[in-house]
Design an enzyme around this catalytic site. Structure first.
Site, PDB file in Angstrom:
ATOM      1  N   GLU A   9       0.784   7.568   2.588  1.00 40.68           N
ATOM      2  CA  GLU A   9       1.153   7.238   1.195  1.00 40.68           C
ATOM      3  C   GLU A   9       0.344   8.174   0.295  1.00 40.68           C
ATOM      4  O   GLU A   9      -0.830   8.460   0.244  1.00 40.68           O
ATOM      5  CB  GLU A   9       0.396   5.730   0.672  1.00 40.68           C
ATOM      6  CG  GLU A   9       0.692   4.636   1.839  1.00 40.68           C
ATOM      7  CD  GLU A   9      -0.364   3.578   1.430  1.00 40.68           C
ATOM      8  OE1 GLU A   9      -0.278   3.070   0.540  1.00 40.68           O
ATOM      9  OE2 GLU A   9      -0.520   3.190   2.451  1.00 40.68           O
ATOM     10  N   ASP A  58       3.843   3.465  -9.080  1.00 42.93           N
ATOM     11  CA  ASP A  58       2.859   2.315  -8.755  1.00 42.93           C
ATOM     12  C   ASP A  58       2.172   2.314 -10.098  1.00 42.93           C
ATOM     13  O   ASP A  58       2.708   2.527 -11.060  1.00 42.93           O
ATOM     14  CB  ASP A  58       2.043   3.079  -7.620  1.00 42.93           C
ATOM     15  CG  ASP A  58       1.111   2.091  -6.968  1.00 42.93           C
ATOM     16  OD1 ASP A  58       1.228   0.791  -7.293  1.00 42.93           O
ATOM     17  OD2 ASP A  58       0.306   2.465  -6.069  1.00 42.93           O
ATOM     18  N   TRP A 418       8.961  -3.379   4.892  1.00 40.37           N
ATOM     19  CA  TRP A 418       8.414  -2.725   6.019  1.00 40.37           C
ATOM     20  C   TRP A 418       8.642  -3.826   7.234  1.00 40.37           C
ATOM     21  O   TRP A 418       8.923  -2.988   8.360  1.00 40.37           O
ATOM     22  CB  TRP A 418       7.019  -2.578   5.811  1.00 40.37           C
ATOM     23  CG  TRP A 418       6.462  -1.402   5.069  1.00 40.37           C
ATOM     24  CD1 TRP A 418       5.998  -1.832   3.715  1.00 40.37           C
ATOM     25  CD2 TRP A 418       6.836  -0.128   4.936  1.00 40.37           C
ATOM     26  NE1 TRP A 418       5.499  -0.701   3.122  1.00 40.37           N
ATOM     27  CE2 TRP A 418       6.171   0.438   3.834  1.00 40.37           C
ATOM     28  CE3 TRP A 418       7.164   0.728   5.829  1.00 40.37           C
ATOM     29  CZ2 TRP A 418       6.060   1.787   3.317  1.00 40.37           C
ATOM     30  CZ3 TRP A 418       7.348   2.068   5.467  1.00 40.37           C
ATOM     31  CH2 TRP A 418       6.937   2.417   4.537  1.00 40.37           C
TER      32      TRP A 418
END
Length: 464
Positions: A9, A58, A418
């Protein structure tokens, strides 16, 4: 765990400036402009792509991309590079729109850890580990490796101490405050223990390492994962290992960052001292005992790891200065400072550091160095281009990538994360993929057939 899934990430810094360098847009406005085609296409600033990666804004409006699950570390590097290109394309489109509107403004995306205002951006590594293993045993052995790993995989940079500016292996080290914690931003630990396996919780855990530097060099990025995987395998073997636990991990990580010789004594938990080089060499030797003799990738990793340690121990940077981020920067900053007659604390060096991490292929300093043979280019261009749109084929990502690709091609609304794939229509049943190693699924095949039957619109894949 012989075969391991991992992912990366990366948080990107974002600035939007005028030609004179003054701020043109606040980060939130620049982020909205950057993600405009993503939101228009996916109706969200949090989407999964055809290569099974997650692209999102984010907290703090910074762009972030998480690679798909990989079980080959060079494939992970390709996915990481592909993420840079995806975001780079979005920046290029945004800058063209700003120019068409007559605005004196240009967005820059920085794959960096620390900006000019002292904000730190993360580059988090994820490793799948077995739930049946002793997770509580991992930190004692892993922490000394992670604290000292920066002499191999640090991104390099300049910090200002009481006695002036100095070059360090990693600026990220000054932003770590705990060894192990379930928190992320508040205390920022080396290892984050938040238990989110993204898989069957009865079988798997996710080891979340958040101490790593964002690395531009493909060699550095590969070493981060390949060496950590070998160390994890040695720990998981259950065999007797050297106890290299340090007395104070946070004091040590700052000390190691500033010691370019690698020989500074580090107090150990047992009462003696060691050095960064000794810790790394011990782990390299242990890892060599657990590596497969006939595996060319593992043997190449061990050789490259040794070259990196030799560069520190001997002071001969001839190989490292064109392969490892910290050494590339050390030489570059030294040359520029000498040519301009300034010290490392000069604002020109800080601007150069940021420009090194600019992912713009035309304006970024790392890209310019690579074109001149002064920084590594390991992966072929077609490998990186393929990774932009195609998911890894040997993990669960293969199935997610197929579903996202088909749903976009046929214009069928869908939701994926995911572990879950689902169409957004009444009565649609979710398909769960709890095994990250799964590459075939009858349920996914049925879902793909349903998508093809339901849709007729052919759209280009995200991002536009």
């Amino acid at each position: 765990m012989k075969r391991r899934v991992g992912g990366l990430e990366t948080e990107f810094g974002l600035v939007c400036v005028r030609a004179d360098g003054t701020r043109a847009l606040e980060p939130e406005a620049a982020a909205r402009e950057l993600f405009r085609p993503v939101v228009a296409k996916g109706r969200s600033s949090n989407v999964f792509l055809t290569n099974a990666a997650r692209l999102y804004l984010d907290v703090g409006s910074h762009p972030e991309i998480a690679t798909a699950e990989c079980d080959d570390w060079w494939e992970l590097v390709a996915q990481d590079r592909a993420g840079e290109r995806i975001l780079g394309d979005l920046a290029q489109q945004a800058n063209q729109r700003l120019a068409d509107d007559g605005q004196d403004a240009r967005i820059h995306l920085l794959k960096n850890n620390v900006d000019s205002e002292g904000n730190s951006f993360g580059s988090h590594e994820n490793y799948l580990v077995d739930r049946r293993g002793e997770f509580t045993r991992l930190p004692r052995f892993l922490l000394p490796f992670l604290v000292t790993r920066q002499i191999v995989t640090g991104a390099g940079g300049v910090v200002r101490d009481e006695d002036g500016a100095r070059f360090v292996f990693s600026r990220r080290s000054d932003h770590m405050w705990e060894a192990v914690s379930s928190a992320t931003t508040r205390t920022r630990p080396i290892i984050n223990t938040r238990d989110e396996p993204h898989g069957d919780p009865s079988r798997f855990r996710r080891l979340h390492v958040i101490v790593g530097d964002s690395t531009m060099s493909e060699v550095s990025t590969h070493l981060r994962f390949a060496t950590t995987d070998l160390v994890l395998r040695a720990i998981e073997s259950g065999r007797t290992l050297p106890d290299l636990a340090l007395g104070d991990d946070i004091a040590a990580i700052r000390s190691v960052a500033r010691d370019l010789t690698g020989h500074e004594p580090l107090p150990t938990a047992a009462g003696g001292t060691t050095t960064a080089l000794e810790v790394q060499q011990r782990w390299l030797d242990v890892a060599a005992e657990h590596a497969e003799p006939g595996d060319p990738q593992e043997q190449q990793t061990l050789q490259t790891w040794q070259k990196a340690l030799d560069a520190v121990s001997t002071g001969d940077r001839s190989w490292a200065a064109t392969n490892l981020d910290w050494a590339i920067k050390e030489r570059l900053f030294g040359q520029v400072a000498k040519r301009r007659g300034v010290d490392l604390g000069d604002p020109a060096i800080e601007r150069l550091d940021l420009a090194y991490h600019d992912i713009d292929p035309e304006r970024g300093v790392f890209a310019a160095l690579a074109r001149r043979g002064l920084a590594p280019r390991v992966l072929a261009d077609d490998v990186i281009e393929r990774a932009r749109t195609v998911a890894p084929t040997s993990t669960r990502a293969h199935l997610r990538g197929q579903v996202v690709t088909a749903a976009q091609q046929y214009g069928v609304d869908h939701v994926v994360d995911w572990t879950t794939l689902r169409l957004t229509r009444p009565g649609a049943m979710p398909v769960q993929l709890l095994d990250p190693f799964t590459t075939e699924s009858v349920e996914v095949d049925a879902l793909l057939a349903e998508i093809r039957a339901a849709g007729t619109t052919v759209d280009p894949p995200l991002p536009a």
